[in-house]
Design an enzyme around this catalytic site. Structure first.
Site, PDB file in Angstrom:
ATOM      1  N   GLU A 188       0.820  -1.216   0.000  1.00  0.00           N
ATOM      2  CA  GLU A 188       0.000   0.000   0.000  1.00  0.00           C
ATOM      3  C   GLU A 188       0.854   1.266   0.000  1.00  0.00           C
ATOM      4  OE1 GLU A 188      -2.854  -0.110   3.192  1.00  0.00           O
ATOM      5  OE2 GLU A 188      -4.188  -1.400   2.029  1.00  0.00           O
ATOM      6  N   GLU A 257      -6.542  -7.812  -0.378  1.00  0.00           N
ATOM      7  CA  GLU A 257      -7.066  -7.778   1.001  1.00  0.00           C
ATOM      8  C   GLU A 257      -8.546  -7.449   0.986  1.00  0.00           C
ATOM      9  OE1 GLU A 257      -4.975  -5.217   3.744  1.00  0.00           O
ATOM     10  OE2 GLU A 257      -3.041  -5.799   2.902  1.00  0.00           O
TER      11      GLU A 257
HETATM   12  C1  GAL Z   1      -4.194  -2.598   5.229  1.00  0.00           C
HETATM   13  C2  GAL Z   1      -2.780  -3.142   5.348  1.00  0.00           C
HETATM   14  C3  GAL Z   1      -2.778  -4.414   6.181  1.00  0.00           C
HETATM   15  C4  GAL Z   1      -3.550  -4.212   7.455  1.00  0.00           C
HETATM   16  C5  GAL Z   1      -4.945  -3.729   7.133  1.00  0.00           C
HETATM   17  C6  GAL Z   1      -5.792  -3.467   8.337  1.00  0.00           C
HETATM   18  O1  GAL Z   1      -4.199  -1.307   4.794  1.00  0.00           O
HETATM   19  O2  GAL Z   1      -2.250  -3.395   4.086  1.00  0.00           O
HETATM   20  O3  GAL Z   1      -1.461  -4.786   6.445  1.00  0.00           O
HETATM   21  O4  GAL Z   1      -2.883  -3.278   8.226  1.00  0.00           O
HETATM   22  O5  GAL Z   1      -4.874  -2.542   6.447  1.00  0.00           O
HETATM   23  O6  GAL Z   1      -5.977  -4.603   9.068  1.00  0.00           O
END
Ligand code: GAL
Length: 887
Positions: A188, A257
């Site tokens: 990110e 994600e």
């Molecule tokens: C995303 C990040 C993850 C984790 C998630 C929140 O932005 O890439 O590593 O932090 O948020 O759980």
């Protein structure tokens, strides 16, 4: 040197080994490429479901079960970050053992027939201490993290190469016969890039080029990176990623994600993402052209030790994931997603055959996407697996009837129906057929483990406390060994501790004259200690007494203090509660105090303590003497703790306990304690803190409809955020386990209990009108058209955890039962045989299946209306039922 081999050389080596081994260890070697539609695995486009599991958030003993449950839930891929701080705690001293045995983890994934997506980072965010960076990285001369900075790039490249080389050596890439199909560089960075100007842009190019140059031979992704170079795939992260478009038509739509829950802070509520909404998001993604979707997290697990990031992330990383913190199925989340995945898999042939779907508007907020490999003329011609369709109703409020290819369909609000053959509905995201499971701790406490169990209740339920025999030892306030040092001014916390401990003592002396005392008496002024800015927690001691505490992130502290004539000892204990893991320039944030520390209210003006001499003492004495260790604890001067002892701050406690019988996960109830850390047999189980969540902000009911955010459907208001702490079974022996705790604020160890957690209650609710079981789609009669969907019966499936069986049916009604799990009641339509039919099918078994039809329940209990079956059953460990039967 293995690392110097090019990909071609590796291929040659692999081929040689191939001749000897016949094939790679896990798969026939295969290539992974991609086009605009999907990843291409061994020549075939694939629709992939991925399950996020972070290996150090579980024990190696838990890994096989977690991977198996992910696979059973429909995952094709396991995704993990790589945790640099765990692998290289000291520069160039590597650790690939125990929970950090990444090779073992990857091999387990491979041997279970799943693929692996390895997100090397090495910045990972992940609510992990310091975002996954080792603390020493901060001290590399001239370093600036995550930008075009030579020292940083050198260290980053060294670690990423180390990991890629390790995977190459172990033959773990797909083309070597291993499970790794994809990698990730950075994480990110797009969110931060603008803060770094041109250097940020250059860094992105460098990171991508460097990664590709390592010869891993599988695709790399950069998530949330709109300017990812053409040879790296930019991927989406978020609660919804339908409509996401990568930055080139040549790249597939990947969702790295999908946040199926959220993380939690000390003193926060517990987030829950309803599975109907989660399934909606996933179905929409595949509907609109997505091809790879990963659940962040499929299993969240535990931040053991001091690995949780921050500030203030709790020890549990449960995440409301389909597998809970202990690896148990979270139902109906896991089961509903399993059904969803099966439905998507039925569509895979059509999805991969079409470059882009045909869009059909069905209504103002209703739309269909059709994947028809037969061409663009859509006329129905019998069961046709090369046509699949998704019908969406994005109206948040109303169910809507639509017509699609001449047929009528009713779509619940905020839902997607999946039609693998463009005709019959295999699945709707809002219709949950999967069972509900209610987890309890042992001794049948009526609460789930997310609920605080007050002492009174525990006595009623006769929960045995862990021990009647506790020993204690006081932790000194301030300096405790000769290695402390004195310096002028306020040193930054991490600069001193290097994160070897949460704790840093700042010690100074303040002289108070007779004049000051009389001035205070006359003018009724109290001196005040002011800290301009502080994080995460400070405790203020004056002359050995705890005077005040404050918590926050860069907040001002104003604390009135009582001083005596002469020298006064002033001790500030600065504490970190998980290091920053997110944000631009986060390495520069530091910890502890910023700005001035003043004592105000003196006759001759304020005292600026920021320029005084301070003595610095890192950590706790008990921590550095390792009095929690199995070999060391006896050397400390413990004394017996009596039950009438006054709860005491800054104390160590220890006891021994026997492991609970059986194989259910073990939890420690620390609800009677304040804040501190706990160790079992020398294993650091994490920080604990009984900090209470706000009273408000939780809804009584959770409405799945409409866009999710982490504040929606929260629970646990007014309760401590976490009282249960996972003690992995593999850290326990049968008896005489050593528990050592360090307590800061003064709790009551006599009320600590050790319990097991398991699913004791399961419920199902399925109606006649539910879609038939997904396995029907592989029935030859259905495929040939002999059997129609209307001839099939929906089913209820009930299952206890492994090693448990259904011991009793508490409620069963086929008719029009009312209410929900644990609150079912009969309606005015009820088949008298309901309970006996269910008991016959289920009792004494681990799982059972019941058809939902009049025939099964001895005829129609009442004419007209759709019948529903509701069941509530109990699960017990199979062994306990056996022994009951013998009694
Ligand atoms: C995303 C990040 C993850 C984790 C998630 C929140 O932005 O890439 O590593 O932090 O948020 O759980």
């Amino acid at each position: 040197m293995s690392g110097a081999l090019t990909r071609l050389q590796w291929l040659a080596l692999a081929l040689t080994v191939h001749l000897v081994m016949v094939a790679g260890e896990f798969f026939e070697p295969f290539n992974v490429t991609y086009d605009h539609r999907a990843l291409i695995i061994d020549g075939n486009r694939r629709m992939l479901i991925s399950a996020g599991i972070h290996y150090p958030r579980a024990t190696p003993q838990m890994w096989p079960d977690l991977i198996a449950k992910s696979k059973e839930g429909g995952a094709d891929v396991i995704q993990t970050y790589v945790f640099w701080s765990g692998h290289e705690p000291v520069r160039e001293q590597y650790n690939f053992e125990g929970r950090y045995d990444i090779v073992k983890f990857v091999k387990l994934v491979g041997s279970s027939g799943l693929y692996l997506h390895l997100r090397i980072g090495p910045y990972v965010c992940a609510e992990w201490n310091f975002g996954g960076f080792p603390l020493w990285l901060r001290d590399v001369p001239g370093i600036e993290f995550r930008t075009d900075n030579a020292p940083f790039k050198e260290e980053m490249q060294r670690f990423v190469k180390k990991i890629v080389d390790l995977m190459l050596e172990e033959m773990l890439f797909s083309w070597q016969g291993g499970p790794i199909i994809m990698l990730q560089i950075e994480n990110e960075y797009g969110n931060m890039e603008s803060s770094y100007g041109q250097r940020g842009k250059d860094y992105v190019k460098w990171a991508a080029t460097m990664a590709i140059g390592l010869g891993a031979g599988v695709p790399w992704v950069m998530c949330k990176q709109v300017d990812a170079p053409e040879f790296v795939i930019d991927a989406c992260n978020g609660y919804y990623c339908d409509g996401f478009k990568p930055n080139s038509y040549k790249k597939p739509v990947l969702w790295t994600e999908n946040w199926d829950g959220w993380y939690t802070i000390w003193g926060g509520r517990l987030p829950h993402r309803p599975v109907e909404d989660l399934a909606f998001a996933v179905a929409r993604f595949f509907q609109r052209g997505g091809s790879f979707q990963n659940y962040y997290m499929f299993f969240g697990g535990t931040n053991f030790g001091r690995t949780s990031g921050g500030p203030n992330y709790i020890t549990s990383y449960d995440y409301d994931a389909p597998l809970d913190e202990y690896g148990l199925l979270r139902q109906p989340k896991w089961g509903h997603l399993k059904d969803l995945h099966a439905a998507i898999k039925l569509c895979e042939p059509a999805l991969v055959a079409v470059d882009s779907p045909q869009y059909i508007k069905l209504g103002p907020m209703q739309e269909a996407h059709v994947y028809n490999s037969e061409g663009q003329t859509l006329t129905w011609s019998g069961n046709n697996s090369r046509c699949s369709a998704f019908l969406a109703n994005i109206d948040e409020h109303k169910a809507v009837s639509v017509t699609f290819l001449g047929q009528a369909y009713t779509l619940p609000p905020w839902s997607v129906s999946i039609l693998p053959d463009c005709r019959n509905v295999a699945f709707n995201t809002a219709k949950v057929g999967a069972q509900t499971s209610i987890k309890t701790v042992a001794f049948d406490l009526p609460q789930s483990t997310n609920v605080y169990v007050p002492r009174r209740l525990m006595i009623q339920n006769e929960v045995p406390h862990i021990s009647e025999a506790w020993m204690t030892i006081k932790e000194p306030i301030g300096a405790w060994n000769e290695n402390n040092f004195t310096a002028q001014g306020i040193l930054e916390h991490l600069h001193v501790t290097k994160d070897r401990s949460d704790y840093l003592w700042y010690i100074t002396r303040v002289y108070v004259s007779d004049d000051d005392i009389s001035y205070w008496e006359e003018s009724e002024v109290t001196p005040v200690l002011t800290i301009e800015s502080m994080r995460d927690l400070v405790r203020i001691f004056v002359n050995g007494q705890l005077t005040g505490s404050a918590a926050g992130r860069w907040v001002k502290v104003v604390q009135p203090v009582q001083l005596v004539q002469g020298y006064n000892d002033l001790v500030l204990l600065s504490q970190t509660v998980g290091l920053q893991n997110y944000g631009a320039f986060f390495e520069k944030d530091g910890a502890g105090f910023r700005g001035q520390i003043n004592l105000t209210g003196f006759k001759n003006g304020d005292m600026d303590l920021s320029k005084s001499l301070w003595t610095y003492q890192i950590g706790l004495k008990g921590e550095f003497l390792e009095i929690y260790a199995v070999d060391e604890h006896e050397k400390a001067g413990w004394t017996d703790l009596t039950p009438d002892a006054i709860p005491s701050i800054f104390s160590w406690y220890k006891t021994h306990f026997d492991a609970p019988d059986g194989t259910d996960p073990v939890v420690l109830n620390l609800g009677s304690m304040g804040k501190g850390q706990a160790w079992v047999n020398g294993h650091h189980i994490g920080r604990y803190w009984t900090k209470v969540a706000p009273k408000n902000g939780c809804q009584r009911t959770c409405d799945y409809r409409g866009p999710y955010n982490s504040g929606k459907c929260a629970t646990n208001c007014g309760q401590p955020t976490q009282i249960w702490y996972h003690v992995p079974r593999s850290w326990l022996q049968t008896s005489n386990n050593l528990l050592v705790m360090f307590e800061e604020t003064g709790g009551n160890p006599f009320e600590i209990s050790i319990n097991t957690r398991s699913t004791r209650t399961i419920c199902g609710r399925v109606s006649e009108s539910h879609y038939p079981p997904l396995r029907m789609w592989s029935n030859p009669d259905f495929i040939s058209g002999k059997l129609s969907i209307n001839d099939t019966t929906p089913e209820m499936q009930l299952q206890c955890e492994d090693g448990h069986t259904i011991s009793s049916i508490e409620f069963a009604s086929y008719g029009n039962p009312q209410g929900s799990c644990q609150r079912f009641s009969r309606g005015n339509c009820h088949a008298p045989k309901s309970k006996s039919v269910v008991a016959q099918a289920c009792q004494g078994r681990n799982s059972c299946v019941i058809g939902i039809s009049n025939a099964v329940f001895g005829g129609d209990p009442c004419r007209g209306g759709v019948k529903t079956l509701a069941v509530e059953a109990r699960c017990k460990p199979a062994s306990s039922i056996g022994s009951l039967a013998m009694e």
